[in-house]
Design a protein around this motif. Structure first.
Motif, PDB file in Angstrom:
ATOM      1  N   SER A  25      -8.336   3.008  -3.692  1.00 16.92           N
ATOM      2  CA  SER A  25      -7.858   3.903  -2.642  1.00 16.92           C
ATOM      3  C   SER A  25      -8.990   4.246  -1.688  1.00 16.92           C
ATOM      4  O   SER A  25     -10.167   4.208  -2.050  1.00 16.92           O
ATOM      5  N   PHE A  26      -8.604   4.568  -0.468  1.00 13.83           N
ATOM      6  CA  PHE A  26      -9.518   5.046   0.559  1.00 13.83           C
ATOM      7  C   PHE A  26      -8.967   6.386   1.019  1.00 13.83           C
ATOM      8  O   PHE A  26      -7.769   6.494   1.283  1.00 13.83           O
ATOM      9  N   LYS A  27      -9.845   7.399   1.103  1.00 16.19           N
ATOM     10  CA  LYS A  27      -9.333   8.694   1.521  1.00 16.19           C
ATOM     11  C   LYS A  27     -10.369   9.484   2.299  1.00 16.19           C
ATOM     12  O   LYS A  27     -11.571   9.245   2.200  1.00 16.19           O
ATOM     13  N   TYR A  28      -9.835  10.423   3.092  1.00 20.88           N
ATOM     14  CA  TYR A  28     -10.638  11.421   3.783  1.00 20.88           C
ATOM     15  C   TYR A  28     -10.396  12.741   3.061  1.00 20.88           C
ATOM     16  O   TYR A  28      -9.267  13.047   2.669  1.00 20.88           O
ATOM     17  N   TYR A  63       0.845  -1.193   0.000  1.00 20.08           N
ATOM     18  CA  TYR A  63       0.000   0.000   0.000  1.00 20.08           C
ATOM     19  C   TYR A  63       0.884   1.249   0.000  1.00 20.08           C
ATOM     20  O   TYR A  63       2.069   1.198   0.336  1.00 20.08           O
ATOM     21  N   GLU A  64       0.272   2.386  -0.388  1.00 19.15           N
ATOM     22  CA  GLU A  64       1.011   3.639  -0.493  1.00 19.15           C
ATOM     23  C   GLU A  64       0.168   4.782   0.071  1.00 19.15           C
ATOM     24  O   GLU A  64      -0.844   5.149  -0.519  1.00 19.15           O
ATOM     25  N   PRO A  65       0.567   5.378   1.209  1.00 19.41           N
ATOM     26  CA  PRO A  65      -0.153   6.533   1.736  1.00 19.41           C
ATOM     27  C   PRO A  65       0.070   7.756   0.838  1.00 19.41           C
ATOM     28  O   PRO A  65       1.101   7.856   0.168  1.00 19.41           O
ATOM     29  N   PHE A  66      -0.892   8.694   0.872  1.00 16.58           N
ATOM     30  CA  PHE A  66      -0.731   9.920   0.100  1.00 16.58           C
ATOM     31  C   PHE A  66      -1.393  11.096   0.806  1.00 16.58           C
ATOM     32  O   PHE A  66      -2.293  10.927   1.632  1.00 16.58           O
ATOM     33  N   LEU A  67      -0.917  12.292   0.485  1.00 18.94           N
ATOM     34  CA  LEU A  67      -1.497  13.562   0.929  1.00 18.94           C
ATOM     35  C   LEU A  67      -1.728  14.413  -0.301  1.00 18.94           C
ATOM     36  O   LEU A  67      -0.923  14.384  -1.233  1.00 18.94           O
ATOM     37  N   GLY A  68      -2.810  15.203  -0.279  1.00 19.48           N
ATOM     38  CA  GLY A  68      -3.081  16.047  -1.427  1.00 19.48           C
ATOM     39  C   GLY A  68      -3.817  17.316  -1.072  1.00 19.48           C
ATOM     40  O   GLY A  68      -4.404  17.445   0.012  1.00 19.48           O
ATOM     41  N   ALA A  69      -3.751  18.257  -1.997  1.00 21.06           N
ATOM     42  CA  ALA A  69      -4.456  19.528  -1.867  1.00 21.06           C
ATOM     43  C   ALA A  69      -4.944  19.941  -3.237  1.00 21.06           C
ATOM     44  O   ALA A  69      -4.335  19.603  -4.260  1.00 21.06           O
ATOM     45  N   GLY A  70      -6.066  20.661  -3.263  1.00 21.14           N
ATOM     46  CA  GLY A  70      -6.616  21.091  -4.533  1.00 21.14           C
ATOM     47  C   GLY A  70      -7.200  22.486  -4.469  1.00 21.14           C
ATOM     48  O   GLY A  70      -7.644  22.932  -3.403  1.00 21.14           O
ATOM     49  N   LEU A  71      -7.177  23.163  -5.607  1.00 21.69           N
ATOM     50  CA  LEU A  71      -7.781  24.484  -5.771  1.00 21.69           C
ATOM     51  C   LEU A  71      -8.644  24.468  -7.023  1.00 21.69           C
ATOM     52  O   LEU A  71      -8.346  23.759  -7.979  1.00 21.69           O
ATOM     53  N   LEU A  73      -8.378  19.585   0.992  1.00 15.53           N
ATOM     54  CA  LEU A  73      -7.227  18.861   1.523  1.00 15.53           C
ATOM     55  C   LEU A  73      -7.667  17.420   1.705  1.00 15.53           C
ATOM     56  O   LEU A  73      -8.804  17.163   2.124  1.00 15.53           O
ATOM     57  N   PHE A  74      -6.791  16.480   1.395  1.00 17.52           N
ATOM     58  CA  PHE A  74      -7.174  15.075   1.552  1.00 17.52           C
ATOM     59  C   PHE A  74      -5.962  14.217   1.877  1.00 17.52           C
ATOM     60  O   PHE A  74      -4.815  14.600   1.638  1.00 17.52           O
ATOM     61  N   ALA A  75      -6.236  13.046   2.452  1.00 20.26           N
ATOM     62  CA  ALA A  75      -5.205  12.071   2.794  1.00 20.26           C
ATOM     63  C   ALA A  75      -5.815  10.686   2.632  1.00 20.26           C
ATOM     64  O   ALA A  75      -7.017  10.501   2.812  1.00 20.26           O
ATOM     65  N   GLY A  76      -4.980   9.727   2.274  1.00 21.65           N
ATOM     66  CA  GLY A  76      -5.503   8.380   2.105  1.00 21.65           C
ATOM     67  C   GLY A  76      -4.411   7.369   1.870  1.00 21.65           C
ATOM     68  O   GLY A  76      -3.223   7.627   2.068  1.00 21.65           O
ATOM     69  N   VAL A  77      -4.850   6.223   1.414  1.00 23.66           N
ATOM     70  CA  VAL A  77      -3.941   5.130   1.092  1.00 23.66           C
ATOM     71  C   VAL A  77      -4.460   4.447  -0.175  1.00 23.66           C
ATOM     72  O   VAL A  77      -5.663   4.314  -0.374  1.00 23.66           O
ATOM     73  N   ARG A 135     -29.907  40.059  -0.121  1.00 18.86           N
ATOM     74  CA  ARG A 135     -28.649  39.350  -0.306  1.00 18.86           C
ATOM     75  C   ARG A 135     -28.135  38.849   1.045  1.00 18.86           C
ATOM     76  O   ARG A 135     -28.339  39.487   2.077  1.00 18.86           O
ATOM     77  N   PHE A 136     -27.479  37.708   1.041  1.00 17.72           N
ATOM     78  CA  PHE A 136     -26.820  37.181   2.236  1.00 17.72           C
ATOM     79  C   PHE A 136     -25.630  36.346   1.822  1.00 17.72           C
ATOM     80  O   PHE A 136     -25.512  35.941   0.667  1.00 17.72           O
ATOM     81  N   GLU A 137     -24.731  36.110   2.750  1.00 19.68           N
ATOM     82  CA  GLU A 137     -23.552  35.280   2.517  1.00 19.68           C
ATOM     83  C   GLU A 137     -23.815  33.885   3.071  1.00 19.68           C
ATOM     84  O   GLU A 137     -24.344  33.743   4.170  1.00 19.68           O
ATOM     85  N   ALA A 138     -23.455  32.858   2.309  1.00 21.40           N
ATOM     86  CA  ALA A 138     -23.681  31.479   2.726  1.00 21.40           C
ATOM     87  C   ALA A 138     -22.361  30.717   2.711  1.00 21.40           C
ATOM     88  O   ALA A 138     -21.613  30.784   1.744  1.00 21.40           O
ATOM     89  N   SER A 139     -22.083  30.002   3.784  1.00 20.59           N
ATOM     90  CA  SER A 139     -20.847  29.237   3.894  1.00 20.59           C
ATOM     91  C   SER A 139     -21.062  27.800   3.422  1.00 20.59           C
ATOM     92  O   SER A 139     -22.178  27.325   3.308  1.00 20.59           O
ATOM     93  N   TYR A 140     -19.930  27.106   3.134  1.00 18.59           N
ATOM     94  CA  TYR A 140     -20.004  25.696   2.742  1.00 18.59           C
ATOM     95  C   TYR A 140     -18.695  25.015   3.110  1.00 18.59           C
ATOM     96  O   TYR A 140     -17.617  25.464   2.727  1.00 18.59           O
ATOM     97  N   SER A 141     -18.783  23.911   3.846  1.00 18.31           N
ATOM     98  CA  SER A 141     -17.637  23.041   4.097  1.00 18.31           C
ATOM     99  C   SER A 141     -18.151  21.643   4.399  1.00 18.31           C
ATOM    100  O   SER A 141     -19.128  21.485   5.119  1.00 18.31           O
ATOM    101  N   ALA A 142     -17.507  20.631   3.827  1.00 17.08           N
ATOM    102  CA  ALA A 142     -17.957  19.252   3.996  1.00 17.08           C
ATOM    103  C   ALA A 142     -16.776  18.337   4.298  1.00 17.08           C
ATOM    104  O   ALA A 142     -15.636  18.603   3.894  1.00 17.08           O
ATOM    105  N   HIS A 143     -17.052  17.263   5.021  1.00 14.02           N
ATOM    106  CA  HIS A 143     -16.089  16.209   5.325  1.00 14.02           C
ATOM    107  C   HIS A 143     -16.555  14.949   4.605  1.00 14.02           C
ATOM    108  O   HIS A 143     -17.680  14.495   4.808  1.00 14.02           O
ATOM    109  N   ASP A 144     -15.694  14.395   3.765  1.00  9.19           N
ATOM    110  CA  ASP A 144     -16.029  13.186   3.010  1.00  9.19           C
ATOM    111  C   ASP A 144     -15.117  12.044   3.429  1.00  9.19           C
ATOM    112  O   ASP A 144     -13.932  12.258   3.645  1.00  9.19           O
TER     113      ASP A 144
END
Length: 186
Positions: A157-160, A105-113, A142-146, A177-186
């Motif tokens: 692969s499995f990742k968070y 197996y191979e662990p990994f870390l990642g980031a995306g924009l 941001l994510f990490a997995g194997v 008008r209003f401001e709305a936030s968004y953040s999720a954990h997968d």
């Protein structure tokens, strides 16, 4: 070399802030799911990839600090949602670092924009509709997995993942008008 992949998973959106003048409420969403596809190039230690993903959540309830004249039942209330969905479609460029091991197996870390289409569709209580709007916003993750091989030229692969966006500028059904936030954990 080049690779493609399909993703699917469990997603926790939780509560999201909707704050403006005069609307001020917390939207609580049920856990949902996510799916997506990736295409990338593996350089050995690093991978570069493009990703398209979609998140699906349904509204659960609203904590109302200021109903903004929408007729939601007053401030300080907790109102059950009679309908509504949160959808996020994201388009990301990811950089992934693979940690080489002598194991299978191979662990990994990642980031995306990238950017995302944040869509609040028909969010409503039993007494009134709150919002039916969407906006394109800056997104990051941001994510990490194997990952591990399961056959020749095939791996699993499995990742968070944590994915978030800048606040979206939305409009309630009265045009405020209003401001709305968004953040999720997968």
């Amino acid at each position: 070399g080049w690779y493609i992949g399909l993703e699917g998973g469990y997603s926790i959106l939780g509560q999201e802030q909707a704050k403006g003048s005069p609307l001020d409420l917390q939207s609580h969403f049920n856990d949902g799911w996510t799916m997506g596809g990736i295409m990338g190039y593996d350089f050995g230690d690093f991978r570069l990839e493009g990703e398209i993903a979609k998140h699906f959540h349904s509204a659960d309830r609203f904590s109302i600090a200021n109903e903004g004249g929408l007729g939601l039942g007053g401030t300080g209330n907790l109102s059950a949602a009679s309908g509504g969905k949160s959808r996020l479609t994201s388009y990301m460029f990811n950089l992934v670092y693979d940690f080489k091991t002598d194991k299978s197996y191979e662990p990994f870390l990642g980031a995306g924009l990238g950017h995302a289409d944040m869509n609040w569709k028909n969010l409503a209580t039993s007494s009134a509709t709150i919002v039916n709007d969407s906006e394109n916003v800056f997104a990051y993750q941001l994510f990490a997995g194997v990952r591990m091989p399961i056959a020749s030229a095939l791996e699993m692969s499995f990742k968070y993942r944590f994915i978030g966006t800048e606040d979206a500028s939305m409009q309630d059904r009265l045009g405020n008008r209003f401001e709305a936030s968004y953040s999720a954990h997968d």
